[in-house]
Design a protein around this motif. Sequence first.
Motif, mmCIF file in Angstrom:
data_model
loop_
_atom_site.group_PDB
_atom_site.id
_atom_site.type_symbol
_atom_site.label_atom_id
_atom_site.label_comp_id
_atom_site.label_asym_id
_atom_site.label_seq_id
_atom_site.Cartn_x
_atom_site.Cartn_y
_atom_site.Cartn_z
ATOM 1 N N MET A 1 0.845 -1.205 0.000
ATOM 2 C CA MET A 1 0.000 0.000 0.000
ATOM 3 C C MET A 1 0.881 1.256 0.000
ATOM 4 S SD MET A 1 -3.485 0.612 0.860
ATOM 5 C CE MET A 1 -4.220 0.615 2.493
ATOM 6 N N GLY A 2 0.650 2.129 -0.963
ATOM 7 C CA GLY A 2 1.534 3.302 -1.106
ATOM 8 C C GLY A 2 1.132 4.470 -0.232
ATOM 9 N N GLU A 3 1.922 5.537 -0.334
ATOM 10 C CA GLU A 3 1.657 6.749 0.429
ATOM 11 C C GLU A 3 1.077 7.809 -0.492
ATOM 12 O OE1 GLU A 3 5.060 8.130 2.665
ATOM 13 O OE2 GLU A 3 5.927 6.123 2.558
ATOM 14 N N VAL A 4 0.048 8.518 -0.007
ATOM 15 C CA VAL A 4 -0.532 9.608 -0.791
ATOM 16 C C VAL A 4 -0.042 10.925 -0.191
ATOM 17 C CG1 VAL A 4 -2.626 10.638 -1.719
ATOM 18 C CG2 VAL A 4 -2.572 8.190 -1.167
ATOM 19 N N ILE A 5 0.701 11.690 -0.999
ATOM 20 C CA ILE A 5 1.301 12.937 -0.504
ATOM 21 C C ILE A 5 0.825 14.086 -1.377
ATOM 22 C CG2 ILE A 5 3.462 14.145 -0.045
ATOM 23 C CD1 ILE A 5 4.827 11.399 0.093
ATOM 24 N N VAL A 6 0.252 15.123 -0.754
ATOM 25 C CA VAL A 6 -0.179 16.295 -1.516
ATOM 26 C C VAL A 6 0.914 17.363 -1.436
ATOM 27 C CG1 VAL A 6 -1.493 17.288 0.426
ATOM 28 C CG2 VAL A 6 -2.023 17.989 -1.902
ATOM 29 N N ILE A 7 1.144 18.022 -2.569
ATOM 30 C CA ILE A 7 2.137 19.098 -2.627
ATOM 31 C C ILE A 7 1.366 20.396 -2.805
ATOM 32 C CG2 ILE A 7 4.028 20.054 -4.010
ATOM 33 C CD1 ILE A 7 4.279 16.707 -4.511
ATOM 34 N N THR A 8 1.482 21.278 -1.827
ATOM 35 C CA THR A 8 0.607 22.443 -1.798
ATOM 36 C C THR A 8 1.371 23.659 -1.288
ATOM 37 O OG1 THR A 8 -1.540 23.236 -1.004
ATOM 38 C CG2 THR A 8 -0.292 21.871 0.512
ATOM 39 N N SER A 9 0.750 24.848 -1.368
ATOM 40 C CA SER A 9 1.473 26.066 -0.966
ATOM 41 C C SER A 9 0.575 27.245 -0.635
ATOM 42 C CB SER A 9 2.416 26.521 -2.088
ATOM 43 O OG SER A 9 1.648 27.012 -3.161
ATOM 44 N N GLY A 10 -0.638 27.258 -1.103
ATOM 45 C CA GLY A 10 -1.452 28.466 -0.953
ATOM 46 C C GLY A 10 -1.168 29.439 -2.076
ATOM 47 N N LYS A 11 0.040 30.003 -2.066
ATOM 48 C CA LYS A 11 0.404 31.004 -3.061
ATOM 49 C C LYS A 11 0.731 30.327 -4.395
ATOM 50 C CE LYS A 11 3.364 35.080 -3.327
ATOM 51 N NZ LYS A 11 3.772 34.959 -4.729
ATOM 52 N N GLY A 12 0.439 31.003 -5.471
ATOM 53 C CA GLY A 12 0.777 30.480 -6.790
ATOM 54 C C GLY A 12 2.211 30.833 -7.167
ATOM 55 N N GLY A 13 2.753 30.067 -8.071
ATOM 56 C CA GLY A 13 4.058 30.408 -8.637
ATOM 57 C C GLY A 13 5.259 30.135 -7.761
ATOM 58 N N VAL A 14 5.087 29.367 -6.685
ATOM 59 C CA VAL A 14 6.240 29.096 -5.821
ATOM 60 C C VAL A 14 6.935 27.783 -6.194
ATOM 61 C CG1 VAL A 14 5.316 30.409 -3.894
ATOM 62 C CG2 VAL A 14 4.865 27.972 -4.026
ATOM 63 N N GLY A 15 6.320 27.010 -7.106
ATOM 64 C CA GLY A 15 6.998 25.813 -7.592
ATOM 65 C C GLY A 15 6.350 24.496 -7.190
ATOM 66 N N LYS A 16 5.037 24.486 -6.991
ATOM 67 C CA LYS A 16 4.356 23.229 -6.655
ATOM 68 C C LYS A 16 4.498 22.209 -7.776
ATOM 69 C CE LYS A 16 0.422 25.257 -6.076
ATOM 70 N NZ LYS A 16 0.909 26.630 -5.976
ATOM 71 N N THR A 17 4.199 22.662 -8.996
ATOM 72 C CA THR A 17 4.202 21.733 -10.125
ATOM 73 C C THR A 17 5.627 21.261 -10.425
ATOM 74 O OG1 THR A 17 2.227 22.753 -11.014
ATOM 75 C CG2 THR A 17 3.554 21.494 -12.546
ATOM 76 N N THR A 18 6.573 22.183 -10.398
ATOM 77 C CA THR A 18 7.978 21.819 -10.604
ATOM 78 C C THR A 18 8.425 20.811 -9.546
ATOM 79 O OG1 THR A 18 8.338 24.053 -11.410
ATOM 80 C CG2 THR A 18 10.296 22.788 -10.840
ATOM 81 N N THR A 19 8.024 21.066 -8.310
ATOM 82 C CA THR A 19 8.388 20.159 -7.221
ATOM 83 C C THR A 19 7.758 18.787 -7.423
ATOM 84 O OG1 THR A 19 8.641 21.989 -5.677
ATOM 85 C CG2 THR A 19 8.237 19.830 -4.722
ATOM 86 N N SER A 20 6.477 18.760 -7.808
ATOM 87 C CA SER A 20 5.801 17.482 -8.034
ATOM 88 C C SER A 20 6.521 16.680 -9.117
ATOM 89 C CB SER A 20 4.352 17.709 -8.467
ATOM 90 O OG SER A 20 3.662 18.480 -7.512
ATOM 91 N N ALA A 21 6.810 17.355 -10.245
ATOM 92 C CA ALA A 21 7.442 16.673 -11.375
ATOM 93 C C ALA A 21 8.819 16.133 -10.976
ATOM 94 C CB ALA A 21 7.579 17.637 -12.557
ATOM 95 N N ASN A 22 9.583 16.938 -10.274
ATOM 96 C CA ASN A 22 10.953 16.544 -9.932
ATOM 97 C C ASN A 22 10.983 15.454 -8.870
ATOM 98 O OD1 ASN A 22 13.180 18.142 -11.347
ATOM 99 N ND2 ASN A 22 11.607 19.684 -10.933
ATOM 100 N N LEU A 23 10.093 15.547 -7.881
ATOM 101 C CA LEU A 23 10.065 14.491 -6.867
ATOM 102 C C LEU A 23 9.592 13.182 -7.488
ATOM 103 C CD1 LEU A 23 8.749 16.262 -3.641
ATOM 104 C CD2 LEU A 23 11.093 15.667 -4.279
ATOM 105 N N GLY A 24 8.612 13.282 -8.397
ATOM 106 C CA GLY A 24 8.129 12.082 -9.077
ATOM 107 C C GLY A 24 9.252 11.420 -9.869
ATOM 108 N N ALA A 25 9.984 12.233 -10.653
ATOM 109 C CA ALA A 25 11.073 11.694 -11.469
ATOM 110 C C ALA A 25 12.178 11.121 -10.585
ATOM 111 C CB ALA A 25 11.635 12.796 -12.370
ATOM 112 N N ALA A 26 12.507 11.831 -9.484
ATOM 113 C CA ALA A 26 13.586 11.371 -8.613
ATOM 114 C C ALA A 26 13.214 10.057 -7.926
ATOM 115 C CB ALA A 26 13.912 12.445 -7.573
ATOM 116 N N LEU A 27 11.972 9.967 -7.458
ATOM 117 C CA LEU A 27 11.527 8.735 -6.794
ATOM 118 C C LEU A 27 11.520 7.565 -7.782
ATOM 119 C CD1 LEU A 27 8.635 10.149 -4.587
ATOM 120 C CD2 LEU A 27 10.650 8.947 -3.722
#
Lengths: 265, 216
Positions: free
Chosen positions: A1-27
């Motif tokens: 059973m895997g882990e569900v992790i949300v990447i969030t920030s409130g403010k836009g443009g701080v790098g949520k999507t970049t962080t998601s993509a990079n953590l996904g690729a790194a993992l």
Amino acid sequence: MGEVIVITSGKGGVGKTTTSANLGAALAAQGRSVVLVDADIGLRNLDVVMGLENRIVYDLVDVVEGYARVRQALIRDKRFENLCLLPAAQTKDKTAVSPDQMRALCHELREEFDFVLVDSPAGIEQGFRNAIAGAEQALVVATPEVSSVRDADRIIGLLEAERMPPPRLIINRMRASMVRRGDMMDISDIIDILAIELIGVVPEDEAIVVSTNRGEPAALLPSSRAGAAYRDIARRLRGESVPIAASAAQEGSLFGRLRRLLGAR
Amino acid sequence: MLPDGVGADALAELGRRLGTPPALAGATVTLVPAGALRVNDLGALENLLIGRHSAVCVEVVRAAAVDAGAGRGTGALAAPEARARQGDGRAAPATGDSLLVRRTLRSGQRIRFAGNVVVLGDVNPGAEIVAGGDIVVMGTLRGVAHAGAAGDADAIVAAFRLQPTQIRVGGVIGRSPDGAYERPEIPEIARVREGVLVVERLQPGFGEIAAGDRQA
């Protein structure tokens, strides 16, 4: 059973999507099976950052509405067998999905993947509520700016109200030279206010802009400093103990602190 | 409206009526006690509303005040009962009630209470406390604090680290200086002296000194 992790920030443009993509690729590069879920319905981005835009047939809304099965909508990454993307819909908006539907979706995905990373939209409204609904952990992304830290604080309060465990913090776009000059909030300033665990500090890096535009996550580039920081965060997510690099964690020189104290700008 | 005092039965009934938790995710709940609300009752209510049902904020206002002001701004806070002088010349708190907040108030969270408010934690930028009486923060106050919100100019705001966005006492407003300024690493207290908000080092026995000033 895997882990569900949300990447969030409130403010836009701080790098949520970049962080998601990079953590996904790194993992994925580290051998884990990962699915990236783009919960930013109506403002689809994650597919572009991953370079998978031209392969989308079905999207998240099609899945929750029952027009497609999850397997049909998942897009396999071109570099890693064990990395998939569930894209957002571009033609609908946040109201197309309910928190209950997201919860059911995340439950289904965690059966098959080690990590389910949910890329949250900016804001604190329905899109955010949807993104956190199925998650059991949260990563909060903040840049060293007062406005970003303020919004991160708001988000942490909302996550606490949801009875989630305390989120962990990623400080993005850190510029050590500016911190040394006393011109940027340093890590201790940010931790002082937010009072949550720091899981990584990502330095400002031009390679991010280039790699984002090319659809190649910087985490896969050996030369990128930001990429190295994301690889370290991925290892910490897997439970490894990796020290936060001294250069990134630069807490500001004594001189810089003195200047700020004296009000010199 | 809550009956005078909250018994275990009433709490259980409230829990039943709210249904499956979290019934109040993100909500601000306003409590209107008909009579005195004991501190223990409030703790139990907070546990239920914030702990179980995920409300973000619990406000407590006086029934009389709601009748008069219908919940608009600080007008909803009752005028505190006159500060009673105790035998030793000390001023008693504005009202008998105090609210103990045992967590950090984060951006967007707000506490309104007709009596005194004590926070065991920080008050972050973007958070706000409005109290009819005094405000004490056992941590760093970085947000907005409004003591004596019903017009009591004798109210105080004290914090281990006083770095507020803004402090209001009664009708007097003070804000932190623009730009960089020195932030003393000592507990401080803000109060109104001759119509101006003054911040001083918090010293033992400040209450008696303050009472002396008021009598002078």
